[in-house]
Enzyme design. Structure first.
Site, mmCIF file in Angstrom:
data_model
loop_
_atom_site.group_PDB
_atom_site.id
_atom_site.type_symbol
_atom_site.label_atom_id
_atom_site.label_comp_id
_atom_site.label_asym_id
_atom_site.label_seq_id
_atom_site.Cartn_x
_atom_site.Cartn_y
_atom_site.Cartn_z
ATOM 1 N N ASP A 280 -19.981 26.868 -2.255
ATOM 2 C CA ASP A 280 -19.325 27.762 -1.297
ATOM 3 C C ASP A 280 -18.970 27.058 0.007
ATOM 4 O OD1 ASP A 280 -18.117 30.045 -0.411
ATOM 5 O OD2 ASP A 280 -19.958 31.134 0.045
ATOM 6 N N SER B 227 -19.399 34.504 8.079
ATOM 7 C CA SER B 227 -19.377 33.495 7.022
ATOM 8 C C SER B 227 -18.671 32.223 7.464
ATOM 9 C CB SER B 227 -18.674 34.018 5.778
ATOM 10 O OG SER B 227 -19.472 34.964 5.141
ATOM 11 N N HIS C 1 -15.489 31.012 0.214
ATOM 12 C CA HIS C 1 -15.082 32.407 0.032
ATOM 13 C C HIS C 1 -14.279 32.946 1.218
ATOM 14 C CE1 HIS C 1 -18.860 33.430 2.313
ATOM 15 N NE2 HIS C 1 -18.065 34.373 2.771
#
Length: 378
Positions: A144, A226, A111
Site C-alpha cells: 500500500d 491516509s 489506495h
C-alpha cells in the site's frame, strides 16, 4: 476495515508478527482487527477546504509526556501535502503525503491514488495553499505504498526529516499530520500503542494490502489521513499513516471516525521501497516462485488429504522448483508454522530478502517431505 488514507518495509523482524485477531470492529482503509473493522483512510473530496493548521490532542489520562505539537507542526507541516486523485468516471478522493526527495517526490498510500492510475489525474496542495499537478511515479499495492512527483518540483519546499522506526517504543509520544476529511494541515498527537502489528487490509477494487511490522497509535486518524506522516517529537518521519479500526454499524458496515486504533507503515520499511519506486517505477519483492491456494478444512476431509496450501503452479527454475516442490503438492508447514493461508507466504516475501531460506514441509502422495526454499527475485 482499514482506512486507505493513512499509511510503509521496516527492519526485518525475526519472525513475522501475528495478525491482529478479527473481532467486531472495522479497520478503515479497512480491515478487521480484533473486534473492529480495518479501514483504509481515504476521504471523498469535500466542497471547499475547511480551516488550516488545526491542532488537537488525543492524549488521554495517564500519558505523562507528549510532544510539543506546535513545534512539531512548524517543523514538519511544510513537508506534508494534501493529495487529490480523480478518475475519468468514478469520482475521486483525497489523502495525504510527504515530500521525501528533491525534485518533488512524494510518498503516500497506493489506495490514495489508485483511482487515478487508469487515465485519471492527481494534484497536490501544499500547506501554504499553493497547488500543483502531479504524476504517479509508481506503486506497490502489496504494501500500500506509492510515490508521486509534483509537476512544479516542489521547488523551495523542505523535505521531511527521515527518522527511524526501529528505535520506537510502546508509550512513546508521536504526532500525526495530514488532511482528515479534506481539512488540510491537521495535527493530532498521541502515543505508540504497540509495535510489530500485522494488519491485512482488504480492498474493494484490488488485492489485499499487507501492513507488516505496523505501528499502532492512538493519535486521532480519520479518512483523509491516509499516506500522511507519523512523526516523532523532533518532527522526523517514523511511519506512514495507512489504516484505522472502527466500530461497525448495526448493519455490519464500517463505522466512521477514529476510535484510537490507527496503523502506520514503519518508515524503515517504506523508504527502501520508495527508493526502488523512484529508481525503477516498481518494486520487485522476492518470491517463492509458486502459486498456491488454501484448502478448506471440509474439502481436505472429503478428499482425504492433509489441510494446508495446494500448489497450483510452480515457476520453472524458480525457488520452489529448485527445492523440489511440484504442482499438486500440499504445503503443510511454512517457516515452522502450520500452513493455513496464502498470506503467510506473502508476509515472508515482505519481511525477508532474496537469498533467505524458508523451511517448508509438503505432502505428495501421502509422503511428507521437508525442504528449504531460497527466496529469489524473479
Amino acid at each position: 476495515m482499514v482506512d486507505e488514507d493513512l499509511t510503509a518495509e521496516p527492519a526485518e523482524p525475526a519472525e513475522p508478527a501475528k495478525p491482529v485477531s478479527p473481532s467486531p470492529v472495522t479497520v478503515t482503509r479497512g480491515r478487521l482487527v480484533t473486534g473492529v473493522a480495518i479501514v483504509a483512510v481515504l476521504a471523498a473530496v469535500i466542497g471547499g477546504l475547511v480551516g488550516r493548521w488545526t491542532a488537537s490532542s488525543s492524549s488521554g489520562p495517564g500519558v505523562q509526556a507528549m510532544c510539543q505539537a506546535t513545534t512539531v507542526a512548524q517543523t514538519a507541516l511544510p513537508s506534508v501535502v494534501t493529495i487529490f486523485a480523480n478518475s475519468q468516471s468514478a469520482g475521486g478522493g483525497s489523502g495525504s503525503g510527504e515530500l521525501i526527495q528533491a525534485g518533488g517526490y512524494i510518498l503516500t498510500n497506493d489506495h490514495v491514488i489508485s483511482v487515478a492510475t487508469n487515465g485519471g489525474n492527481v494534484s497536490v496542495l501544499y500547506s501554504d495553499g499553493v497547488r500543483s499537478a502531479a504524476t504517479i511515479v509508481g506503486t506497490d499495492p502489496t504494501t500500500d505504498l506509492a510515490v508521486l512527483k509534483a509537476a512544479d518540483g516542489a521547488e523551495g519546499r523542505p523535505l521531511i526529516p527521515i527518522g527511524s522506526s526501529a528505535s520506537l517504543q510502546a508509550g512513546q509520544p508521536v504526532v500525526a499530520l495530514g488532511a482528515p476529511l479534506g481539512l488540510y494541515s491537521t495535527v493530532t498527537s498521541g502515543i505508540v500503542s504497540a509495535l510489530d502489528r500485522y494488519v491485512p487490509v482488504p480492498s474493494q477494487s484490488g488485492p489485499t494490502a499487507h501492513l507488516v511490522g505496523a505501528i499502532q497509535t492512538d493519535a486521532s486518524i480519520n479518512p483523509g489521513n491516509s499516506g500522511g506522516a507519523l512523526v516523532n517529537c523532533t518532527g522526523s518521519l517514523v511511519g506512514i499513516n495507512t489504516a484505522i479500526a472502527t466500530v461497525p454499524n448495526a448493519d455490519g458496515s464500517p463505522g466512521g471516525g477514529s476510535v484510537g486504533l490507527g496503523f502506520a507503515i514503519p518508515v524503515d520499511l517504506a523508504m527502501p521501497l520508495a527508493d526502488q519506486i523512484i529508481k525503477t517505477g516498481t518494486v520487485n519483492h522476492p518470491s517463492f516462485g509458486m502459486q498456491a491456494q488454501a484448502i478448506p478444512a471440509y474439502a481436505a476431509k472429503a478428499a482425504g488429504v492433509p489441510g494446508g496450501l495446494f500448489v497450483v503452479g510452480v515457476a520453472a527454475g524458480g525457488p520452489a522448483a529448485k527445492a523440489g516442490i511440484e504442482s499438486g503438492d500440499i504445503i503443510t508447514e511454512v517457516n515452522g508454522q502450520p500452513a493455513t493461508s496464502v498470506d503467510q507466504l506473502t508476509v515472508l516475501t515482505l519481511t525477508k530478502n532474496a537469498g533467505d531460506s524458508v523451511p517448508m514441509t509438503y505432502s505428495r502422495n501421502g509422503t511428507s517431505v521437508t525442504t528449504e526454499v531460497t527466496l529469489a527475485k524473479l
